[in-house]
Design a protein around this motif. Structure first.
Motif, mmCIF file in Angstrom:
data_model
loop_
_atom_site.group_PDB
_atom_site.id
_atom_site.type_symbol
_atom_site.label_atom_id
_atom_site.label_comp_id
_atom_site.label_asym_id
_atom_site.label_seq_id
_atom_site.Cartn_x
_atom_site.Cartn_y
_atom_site.Cartn_z
ATOM 1 N N ALA A 1 19.470 21.864 18.190
ATOM 2 C CA ALA A 1 20.376 22.888 17.661
ATOM 3 C C ALA A 1 19.586 24.068 17.107
ATOM 4 N N HIS B 1 18.205 26.550 19.557
ATOM 5 C CA HIS B 1 19.259 27.406 20.083
ATOM 6 C C HIS B 1 19.809 28.356 19.009
ATOM 7 N N HIS C 1 22.883 21.786 26.520
ATOM 8 C CA HIS C 1 22.085 22.952 26.134
ATOM 9 C C HIS C 1 22.826 24.259 26.416
ATOM 10 N N TYR D 1 25.319 24.577 23.418
ATOM 11 C CA TYR D 1 24.704 25.032 22.171
ATOM 12 C C TYR D 1 24.792 26.554 22.023
ATOM 13 N N PHE E 1 26.001 23.997 13.520
ATOM 14 C CA PHE E 1 25.728 22.596 13.850
ATOM 15 C C PHE E 1 25.826 21.768 12.577
#
Length: 433
Positions: free
Chosen positions: A341, A344, A316, A319, A325
Motif C-alpha cells: 500500500a 502505491h 496492484h 491500489y 489503506f
C-alpha cells in the motif's frame, strides 16, 4: 569427515537456502515470495545458491517471468525433498499433518545438504522457518558442520502470538521445535527492528545472535504490475467513480485480522463519512460469512464489498484507485501488504502490531493505533478524516520509506553483508562452537 575449508571470503559465495516452499512452484504466500525474492536478488549480486525445497508439482506452469528468473537462473540450483507423507489420511499442512511431515522432511533435507557441505561446497546455510529444525539436528550429530555459519529466519512466529487457547495447545510442539532449532543457529533473523526482542523473549535466542534483516517487497515488480486499462475496468466494475471516499484492506478474512473491529468503528463514524463511501476488503477466509452478516446488521452492507482473492495485477492496479489503506490486525508478522500500500502512495491507518511500527509513523505517513482497541481505531479514523488534506504528503512519505529500507535490492545487500560478517567472524575465531 573434515569439511574442506574455504580459502577466502572474497570468492563467489555459495549459499544453501533451506525452505519448504517457494513461489511460483508451491504457492503465493508471504514466505514463498520471500524466498523467491531473496534468492533471485542474491543471485543478482553474484551469489551462487543451492535452493533446497519440497518436491515440485508436475503441473507447475513453466512459462512466465517468475519461473524463468528462478528455474532458469544459472546461479540457482534446485534440489527437491519429499514433504507430504500423510495424504490421503491427513491434509499435509493441517496441524497434525505438519507434526508428522515437518520433522521427517527437515531431517532428510538437512541430511542431503550435509553431504554437499562435507565436500566443501557450501559457505553459508540459510534456513527459513522450521527448516532450521533438521539442520540443527544434523549439526548436533555432525559437529564439524558447525564450521559453516547458519542464519535462521523464523518469520512471523504466529504460533507464539495466537490468543485462541485451542490453537495455543495445538501449536505447542511447533513452538518447542522453533525455539530449540533457532537457538542452535549462529545468527537468528528478526524481520523488523521493533520485533527483535521477540527472538530472545519467545524463542530464547541469545540477543547477541540476533540480526535485523527486513522482509521486503520488490518495488519495480510491484509497480510493474499496474495495468492502467485493468485499473479502469476495476473502477467501472466496482463503481468507484461514484464514491467520494474509498478505503481498502487486504488480508485473510480471519478473526485475528480485526475486521470486526473495523466494521464497528466505521459504523460509529457514519455521520462523519461522506454519503458515498466504500470499504473494499480483499481476501478470503472463514470469517467471510460473519463479516457479511455484521455489515448487514450495522447497516453498512451498501458500503462494504468483499472482493475475494485478486490476482497480483488486479490488486496492484486497484491500489492506484483508492484513498486510504486500513490494516486493523490484532497480531502480525512483518506485514508486506502494508508495504505494498505504501509503495502505491497510500496513507495508512494500522495497528501497532508485529513489524508495522517500523513502517508506519504516526503523522508522517499515516496513523498507528493500539491493537484490539476499537475506541482507538475510531479516534484514529476520525483524525485521519480531519487531516485528509495531508494524505498525498503521507503517501509520498510512505513510498520513500519503502524505497529506502524495504526494497529487495536494499535488503539483499544487507543480507550479503551479514553473510560476510559471519564468515569473517568464523575466520577470526577459527570456527563456531
Amino acid at each position: 569427515m573434515a569439511i574442506t575449508p574455504v580459502a577466502s571470503i572474497d570468492h563467489q559465495l555459495r549459499v544453501a537456502m533451506l525452505c519448504r516452499a517457494v513461489f511460483p512452484l508451491h504457492g503465493f504466500g508471504g514466505i514463498e515470495r520471500h524466498v523467491f525474492h531473496l534468492v533471485t536478488h542474491l543471485s543478482d549480486l553474484g551469489v551462487k545458491l543451492d535452493l533446497w525445497t519440497q518436491t515440485i508439482p508436475h503441473d507447475v506452469p513453466t512459462a512466465g517471468e517468475a519461473y524463468a528468473r528462478l528455474c532458469q537462473n544459472p546461479l540457482i540450483e534446485l534440489h527437491e525433498t519429499r514433504y507430504d507423507r500423510t495424504s490421503p489420511w491427513l491434509r499435509p499442512n493441517s496441524i497434525i499433518g505438519r507434526q508428522f511431515n515437518y520433522p521427517i522432511f527437515t531431517w532428510q533435507q538437512a541430511s542431503a545438504v550435509a553431504k554437499t557441505a562435507q565436500q566443501g561446497q557450501i559457505d553459508i546455510v540459510h534456513t527459513q522457518g522450521l527448516c532450521a529444525l533438521g539442520w540443527g539436528l544434523v549439526r548436533q550429530q555432525q559437529p564439524s558442520l558447525r564450521r559453516i555459519p547458519q542464519l535462521a529466519n523464523p518469520h512471523g512466529m504466529e504460533e507464539y502470538k495466537n490468543v485462541d487457547w485451542r490453537k495455543q495447545l495445538a501449536y505447542a510442539p511447533f513452538r518447542a521445535q522453533y525455539s530449540w532449532s533457532h537457538r542452535q543457529a549462529d545468527c537468528a533473523i528478526a524481520t523488523d527492528a521493533c520485533t527483535a526482542d521477540d527472538l530472545p523473549n519467545l524463542l530464547g535466542v541469545d540477543p547477541t545472535r540476533v540480526a535485523v534483516l527486513p522482509s521486503a517487497i520488490d518495488v519495480a515488480e510491484a509497480l510493474g504490475q499496474v495495468d492502467e486499462q485493468l485499473g479502469n475496468e476495476l473502477v467501472q466494475r466496482l463503481q468507484l467513480a461514484d464514491h467520494d471516499l474509498v478505503f481498502l484492506t487486504v488480508s485473510r478474512l480471519e478473526r485475528n485480522k480485526g475486521y470486526h473491529l473495523l466494521l464497528a468503528a466505521l459504523a460509529e463514524l457514519r455521520d462523519l463519512l461522506p454519503a458515498s463511501w466504500r470499504l473494499l476488503m480483499v481476501g478470503t477466509g472463514k470469517e467471510q460469512a460473519a463479516l457479511e452478516q455484521q455489515a448487514q446488521s450495522l447497516g453498512l452492507a451498501q458500503h462494504v464489498s468483499l472482493l475475494g482473492r485478486l490476482s497480483d495485477r488486479e490488486l496492484h492496479s486497484l491500489y492506484e484507485h483508492v484513498d486510504l489503506f486500513i490494516h486493523p490486525t490484532l497480531y502480525e508478522g512483518s506485514s508486506l501488504v502494508t508495504l505494498e500500500a505504501m509503495i502505491h502512495r497510500l496513507p495508512v491507518v494500522a495497528t501497532a502490531a508485529g513489524g508495522i511500527p517500523d513502517k508506519v509513523i504516526s503523522g508522517h505517513n499515516g496513523l498507528l493505533v493500539p491493537a484490539n482497541n476499537q475506541r482507538a481505531l475510531v479516534n484514529a479514523l476520525r483524525l485521519a478524516l480531519d487531516l485528509r488534506e495531508y494524505w498525498p504528503q503521507w503517501g509520498a512519505a510512505g513510498a520513500a520509506i519503502v524505497r529506502r529500507s524495504f526494497d529487495w535490492p536494499v535488503v539483499a545487500r544487507q543480507t550479503l553483508a551479514t553473510y560476510r560478517e559471519l564468515l569473517q567472524s568464523r575466520s577470526l575465531r577459527g570456527g563456531f562452537q
